[in-house]
Write an enzyme that holds these catalytic residues in place. Structure first.
Site, PDB file in Angstrom:
ATOM      1  CE1 TYR A  47      -4.054  -2.334   5.419  1.00 43.24           C
ATOM      2  CE2 TYR A  47      -3.672   0.013   5.085  1.00 43.24           C
ATOM      3  CZ  TYR A  47      -3.858  -1.253   4.576  1.00 43.24           C
ATOM      4  OH  TYR A  47      -3.843  -1.448   3.220  1.00 43.24           O
TER       5      TYR A  47
ATOM      6  CE  LYS B 253      -1.616  -4.087   3.204  1.00 45.38           C
ATOM      7  NZ  LYS B 253      -1.885  -5.343   2.475  1.00 45.38           N
TER       8      LYS B 253
ATOM      9  CB  SER C 132      -0.886  -0.015   1.250  1.00 44.52           C
ATOM     10  OG  SER C 132      -1.484   1.242   1.469  1.00 44.52           O
TER      11      SER C 132
END
Length: 336
Positions: A148, A152, A124
C-alpha cells in the site's frame, strides 16, 4: 467548469465533496463503490441541499474515463480513488498495484488527452517509512514498508516525473496523517468494510457493541504510556485542506508534496480514554504484541501547509472524538 473527485463517495472524498458543494463548486464524482455506499449521495444532499453528478465507474477503465472527460467540462481533479488497507495489500499486492498505480496512470493519460492539468493527489504519511524522526518534514527521504505504501510512493514519483516533463502540470501531493472524526451532522463518517484496520473506527465499533474489545498493539514503546503515538486530524480539517490545495494550484506550477497534520501526537491509550469520556461507554482492551513495522511516534511538521495553502488544522481532539461518536451512535451499522 467542474471538479472531478475520484473516490468521492469514500470517507475523505465525501467530506471533501461536502466542502466543495458548500463553496458553490460544480462537482462530478466517479467511484466504483467497492469501498463505499451509494447512500452517501443522499447524505451529501441532506447536508448541502445539492446533488453532485455521480458516475459509477472504475478509473482503470480507459474508455469510461475518456467518456467522462468528454462529457463534462472538467478543469481540475482531486484523486482519492484507491485501495488502502495495509494488511490486505500484503496479502494481495497485485490488486493494489493494479488498482492504485494502473488506475492513476489511466486517469493521468485521460487528463492529458483532454488538457486537464490541475491535480490534487491523496497521498499518505506512510511514504516517510520507518527511519525518519518526528516531526516529519516534506524534505525527508521517503520509503515504504508494505505494498500500500509503495503504491503511494510510486504514484508520487510518477507525478513528480510528469510535472518535470511538462510545464503545464500543477500538482500537489497531500501527505496526510491519521484522519478521524465525522461531519458534525452525523450523516457521513468512516464506514470500513469488515473489521476496521484503523484505531478509531475499531474503538467506535466496540463502544456501539459491534466488536467485543480492542487490541492494543504493544505497550512497551518509548512513549509516556508505552503505546504508539500518532497525529490525528479531523476529516473536515482535511477536506478543507483539499479545497485550499485546489486554490493554490492556480498559482503553483510543477509538483509539490505537502503534509496535512496537526503537528501534535496522541497515544493509543489517550484515544481510548478520551473516547470513553465523550461516549460514556467502557472500551475494554487487551495488550497484544507489537505489529511488524510499527514505530513509536509519528507526527507532522505542518508549517509548509500554512505557508503554501494558508491552512491549519483547527479542530481539537475532543471534537474529533465527539463527532466520531455522534456518527457511530447514529449509524451503528454504518450506511446499512
Amino acid at each position: 467548469m467542474a471538479l472531478l473527485i475520484t473516490g468521492g463517495t469514500g470517507y475523505i472524498g465525501s467530506h471533501t465533496v461536502v466542502e466543495l458543494l458548500s463553496a458553490d463548486q460544480e462537482v462530478v464524482i466517479v467511484d466504483n463503490l467497492s469501498n463505499s455506499s451509494i447512500k452517501v449521495l443522499q447524505r451529501i444532499e441532506q447536508i448541502t441541499g445539492k446533488t453532485p453528478v455521480f458516475v459509477e465507474s472504475d478509473i482503470c477503465d480507459r474508455v469510461a474515463m475518456d467518456v467522462l472527460f468528454s462529457t463534462y467540462n472538467i478543469d481540475s481533479v482531486i484523486h482519492f480513488a484507491g485501495l488502502k488497507a495495509v494488511g490486505e495489500s500484503c496479502q494481495n499486492p497485485l490488486s493494489y498495484y493494479h488498482n492504485n498505480v494502473t488506475g492513476t496512470l489511466v486517469l493521468l493519460e485521460s487528463m492529458a488527452k483532454h488538457q486537464v492539468y490541475n491535480l490534487v493527489f491523496s497521498s499518505s504519511a506512510t511514504v516517510y517509512g520507518e527511519h525518519n524522526a518526528s516531526p516529519l518534514v516534506e524534505s525527508m527521504p521517503t520509503s515504504a514498508t508494505n505494498p500500500y505504501g509503495q503504491t503511494k510512493l510510486m504514484i508520487e514519483q510518477i507525478l513528480f516525473d510528469l510535472a518535470a516533463s511538462d510545464p503545464n502540470w500543477s500538482i500537489i501531493n497531500l501527505r496526510y496523517f491519521n484522519p478521524i472524526g465525522a461531519h458534525e451532522s452525523g450523516l457521513i463518517g468512516e464506514n470500513p468494510n469488515g473489521i476496521p484496520n484503523n484505531l478509531l473506527p475499531y474503538v467506535a465499533q466496540v463502544a456501539v457493541g459491534r466488536l467485543e474489545k480492542l487490541q492494543v498493539f504493544g505497550d512497551d514503546y518509548d512513549t509516556h504510556d508505552g503505546t504508539g503515538i500518532r497525529d490525528y486530524i479531523h476529516v473536515v480539517d482535511l477536506a478543507i485542506g483539499h479545497v485550499k490545495a485546489l486554490l493554490a494550484l492556480q498559482q503553483l506550477k510543477g509538483c509539490r508534496a505537502i503534509n496535512l497534520g496537526t503537528g501534535n501526537g496522541t497515544s493509543v491509550l489517550e484515544i481510548v480514554k478520551g473516547f470513553e469520556s465523550v461516549s460514556g461507554k467502557d472500551i475494554p482492551y487487551d495488550i497484544v504484541p507489537r505489529r511488524s513495522g510499527d514505530i513509536a511516534t509519528v507526527y507532522a511538521n505542518a508549517q509548509l501547509a500554512h505557508q503554501t495553502l494558508d491552512w491549519r488544522a483547527e479542530k481539537k481532539l475532543v471534537e474529533m472524538l465527539t463527532d466520531t461518536w455522534r456518527w457511530q451512535s447514529k449509524n451503528p451499522n454504518g450506511f446499512e
